[in-house]
Design a protein around this motif. Structure first.
Motif, PDB file in Angstrom:
ATOM      1  N   HIS A 281       0.789  -1.258   0.113  1.00 54.52           N
ATOM      2  CA  HIS A 281       0.109   0.022  -0.034  1.00 54.52           C
ATOM      3  C   HIS A 281       0.765   1.158   0.069  1.00 54.52           C
ATOM      4  CE1 HIS A 281      -4.317  -1.657   1.094  1.00 54.52           C
ATOM      5  NE2 HIS A 281      -3.280  -2.390   1.012  1.00 54.52           N
ATOM      6  N   ALA A 282       2.193   1.257  -0.433  1.00 46.93           N
ATOM      7  CA  ALA A 282       2.937   2.133  -0.421  1.00 46.93           C
ATOM      8  C   ALA A 282       2.871   3.027  -1.718  1.00 46.93           C
ATOM      9  CB  ALA A 282       4.363   1.910  -0.277  1.00 46.93           C
ATOM     10  N   THR A 283       1.710   3.632  -1.996  1.00 44.25           N
ATOM     11  CA  THR A 283       1.536   4.593  -2.827  1.00 44.25           C
ATOM     12  C   THR A 283       2.390   5.852  -3.023  1.00 44.25           C
ATOM     13  OG1 THR A 283      -0.232   5.723  -2.041  1.00 44.25           O
ATOM     14  CG2 THR A 283      -0.746   3.649  -3.176  1.00 44.25           C
ATOM     15  N   PRO A 284       2.712   6.404  -4.081  1.00 47.03           N
ATOM     16  CA  PRO A 284       3.433   7.664  -4.159  1.00 47.03           C
ATOM     17  C   PRO A 284       2.797   8.740  -3.121  1.00 47.03           C
ATOM     18  CG  PRO A 284       3.089   6.886  -6.380  1.00 47.03           C
ATOM     19  CD  PRO A 284       2.235   5.865  -5.530  1.00 47.03           C
ATOM     20  N   ALA A 285       1.456   8.736  -2.961  1.00 47.49           N
ATOM     21  CA  ALA A 285       0.725   9.618  -1.986  1.00 47.49           C
ATOM     22  C   ALA A 285       1.201   9.255  -0.508  1.00 47.49           C
ATOM     23  CB  ALA A 285      -0.467   9.964  -2.065  1.00 47.49           C
ATOM     24  N   VAL A 286       0.933   8.087  -0.293  1.00 47.77           N
ATOM     25  CA  VAL A 286       1.381   7.464   1.000  1.00 47.77           C
ATOM     26  C   VAL A 286       2.958   7.468   1.449  1.00 47.77           C
ATOM     27  CG1 VAL A 286       1.687   5.545   2.579  1.00 47.77           C
ATOM     28  CG2 VAL A 286      -0.592   5.961   1.241  1.00 47.77           C
ATOM     29  N   THR A 287       3.740   7.594   0.340  1.00 43.27           N
ATOM     30  CA  THR A 287       5.165   7.494   0.477  1.00 43.27           C
ATOM     31  C   THR A 287       5.457   8.975   1.086  1.00 43.27           C
ATOM     32  OG1 THR A 287       5.690   5.659  -0.837  1.00 43.27           O
ATOM     33  CG2 THR A 287       7.388   7.193  -0.599  1.00 43.27           C
ATOM     34  N   ALA A 288       5.007  10.050   0.054  1.00 47.77           N
ATOM     35  CA  ALA A 288       5.231  11.285   0.420  1.00 47.77           C
ATOM     36  C   ALA A 288       4.756  11.675   1.920  1.00 47.77           C
ATOM     37  CB  ALA A 288       4.451  12.095  -0.589  1.00 47.77           C
ATOM     38  N   VAL A 289       3.546  11.276   2.242  1.00 41.25           N
ATOM     39  CA  VAL A 289       3.273  11.616   3.712  1.00 41.25           C
ATOM     40  C   VAL A 289       4.385  10.917   4.904  1.00 41.25           C
ATOM     41  CG1 VAL A 289       1.378  11.210   5.328  1.00 41.25           C
ATOM     42  CG2 VAL A 289       0.935  11.726   2.979  1.00 41.25           C
ATOM     43  N   THR A 290       4.608   9.797   4.492  1.00 39.86           N
ATOM     44  CA  THR A 290       5.762   8.979   5.405  1.00 39.86           C
ATOM     45  C   THR A 290       6.961   9.844   5.358  1.00 39.86           C
ATOM     46  OG1 THR A 290       4.849   6.839   4.704  1.00 39.86           O
ATOM     47  CG2 THR A 290       7.072   6.952   5.918  1.00 39.86           C
ATOM     48  N   ARG A 291       7.586  10.368   4.210  1.00 40.90           N
ATOM     49  CA  ARG A 291       8.660  11.260   4.198  1.00 40.90           C
ATOM     50  C   ARG A 291       8.408  12.474   5.022  1.00 40.90           C
ATOM     51  NH1 ARG A 291       9.157  10.342  -1.320  1.00 40.90           N
ATOM     52  NH2 ARG A 291       8.253  12.402  -1.613  1.00 40.90           N
ATOM     53  N   ALA A 292       7.180  13.192   4.851  1.00 41.27           N
ATOM     54  CA  ALA A 292       6.847  14.185   5.673  1.00 41.27           C
ATOM     55  C   ALA A 292       6.972  14.117   7.266  1.00 41.27           C
ATOM     56  CB  ALA A 292       5.677  15.087   5.266  1.00 41.27           C
ATOM     57  N   ILE A 293       6.331  12.840   7.459  1.00 45.54           N
ATOM     58  CA  ILE A 293       6.251  12.418   9.217  1.00 45.54           C
ATOM     59  C   ILE A 293       7.690  12.193   9.659  1.00 45.54           C
ATOM     60  CG2 ILE A 293       5.746  10.615  10.650  1.00 45.54           C
ATOM     61  CD1 ILE A 293       3.275  10.206   8.854  1.00 45.54           C
ATOM     62  N   MET A 294       8.446  11.473   8.717  1.00 42.28           N
ATOM     63  CA  MET A 294      10.205  11.423   9.233  1.00 42.28           C
ATOM     64  C   MET A 294      10.678  12.561   9.452  1.00 42.28           C
ATOM     65  SD  MET A 294      10.154   8.066   9.360  1.00 42.28           S
ATOM     66  CE  MET A 294      11.868   7.713   9.280  1.00 42.28           C
ATOM     67  N   ALA A 295      10.573  13.597   8.686  1.00 40.39           N
ATOM     68  CA  ALA A 295      11.032  14.771   8.654  1.00 40.39           C
ATOM     69  C   ALA A 295      10.448  15.929   9.903  1.00 40.39           C
ATOM     70  CB  ALA A 295      11.140  15.579   7.247  1.00 40.39           C
ATOM     71  N   ALA A 296       9.277  15.499  10.357  1.00 37.45           N
ATOM     72  CA  ALA A 296       8.566  16.463  11.056  1.00 37.45           C
ATOM     73  C   ALA A 296       9.063  16.206  12.609  1.00 37.45           C
ATOM     74  CB  ALA A 296       7.269  16.387  10.990  1.00 37.45           C
ATOM     75  N   VAL A 297       9.883  14.978  12.932  1.00 35.57           N
ATOM     76  CA  VAL A 297       9.961  14.660  14.347  1.00 35.57           C
ATOM     77  C   VAL A 297      11.409  15.092  14.636  1.00 35.57           C
ATOM     78  CG1 VAL A 297      10.000  12.765  15.887  1.00 35.57           C
ATOM     79  CG2 VAL A 297       8.317  12.861  14.344  1.00 35.57           C
TER      80      VAL A 297
END
Length: 297
Positions: A281-297
């Motif tokens: 389920h790692a669509t490009p949209a989900v991957t983009a959100v995951t990257r943003a979460i990793m960078a937010a913490v």
């Protein structure tokens, strides 16, 4: 097999909520209607789909297999409805679940980054406990989840296929106390001093952990206030009405009148923050959100 979309939605909601009663509330049905749909679905499938347990309802292996197909069918029906009514979304939507203390730290920074880097993405959010969000992932109600775990950091559940997880950070659990109380001016507190403390905790059930009380506290904790809302917990602490546990990452968000103490005499309690999703389920949209979460913490 001739199954209805209503039956598949019942299957999905029972998988997420863990009970027929909660599924009925979410769907706007009576519990008896949900029970009839569940029984009809099992007859059509020719298999037992629901395991009735003392702590709720779980899907059997056959139920989990049907759930995987149900998600695809229901998503297709939703897209067909949008196409027919001309309401197809112009942006990609990612449904994100976050555990109870993560939203205040993660969401504002993450959403700000996405607005700048991926303006075509829309993120909707829902808050819940790690067990509840794990069920929601399995049920297909959310696409991605921010979860938490404690050592030895086992998988969020034992269902198959295993959820794909990625560690965001490790943070220490500490105790929030009134700044002007009996622990004023101290950097730490011994675990034995917390035995008789008045605790402010989230309500729990057999399937949900007791959040807000130090894990492994000797004796039975004296919980004087019960609330899931972190702002309420911390304001009660500031007012001198009890103590609670918080991840150290919340330090920048503490209201005046609250101090954080490390706990001596016990093993450090490290909480791991991770993102989780179903395999494939790692669509490009989900991957983009995951990257943003990793960078937010």
């Amino acid at each position: 097999m001739d199954v209805s979309s209503t039956g598949l939605r019942v299957l999905q909601q029972v998988a997420e909520s863990g009970s027929f009663t909660a599924a009925a509330t979410r769907l706007g049905y009576t519990q008896s209607a949900v029970s009839r749909q569940a029984a009809s679905l099992e007859r059509e499938a020719g298999a037992t789909l629901f395991e009735r347990r003392s702590d709720g309802v779980r899907l059997t292996p056959a139920g989990l297999t049907l759930l995987r197909h149900a998600r695809t069918i229901l998503d297709t029906l939703t897209k067909a409805e949008r196409d027919l009514t001309g309401t197809a979304p112009r942006t990609e939507v990612v449904r994100l679940g976050v555990f109870l203390s993560a939203g205040s730290v993660v969401l504002p920074v993450m959403l700000g980054r996405l607005a700048a880097s991926d303006p075509h993405l829309t993120v909707t959010t829902v808050e819940g406990t790690t067990p509840g969000l794990t069920r929601a992932l399995r049920a297909g109600s959310i696409d991605l989840a921010v979860l938490t775990s404690r050592p030895p950091h086992r998988p969020p559940d034992d269902e198959s296929p295993r959820l794909h997880t990625e560690t965001v950070e490790d943070t220490e659990l500490v105790v929030a106390v009134p700044a002007a109380g009996v622990f004023a001016g101290r950097p730490s507190v011994h675990v034995d001093e917390l035995v008789d403390a008045p605790w402010i905790a989230a309500p729990s059930s057999r399937s949900e952990p007791l959040l807000g009380v130090w894990p492994g506290l000797p004796g039975r904790p004296r919980v004087v206030h019960s609330t899931r809302d972190w702002l309420t917990k911390l304001q009660l602490v500031a007012g001198g009405f009890g103590v609670t546990t918080v991840p150290a990452r919340l330090a920048p968000l503490l209201p005046p009148g609250v101090s954080l103490l490390h706990v001596d005499g016990a093993s450090p309690e490290i909480r791991r923050v991770l993102v989780a999703l179903l395999p494939g389920h790692a669509t490009p949209a989900v991957t983009a959100v995951t990257r943003a979460i990793m960078a937010a913490v």
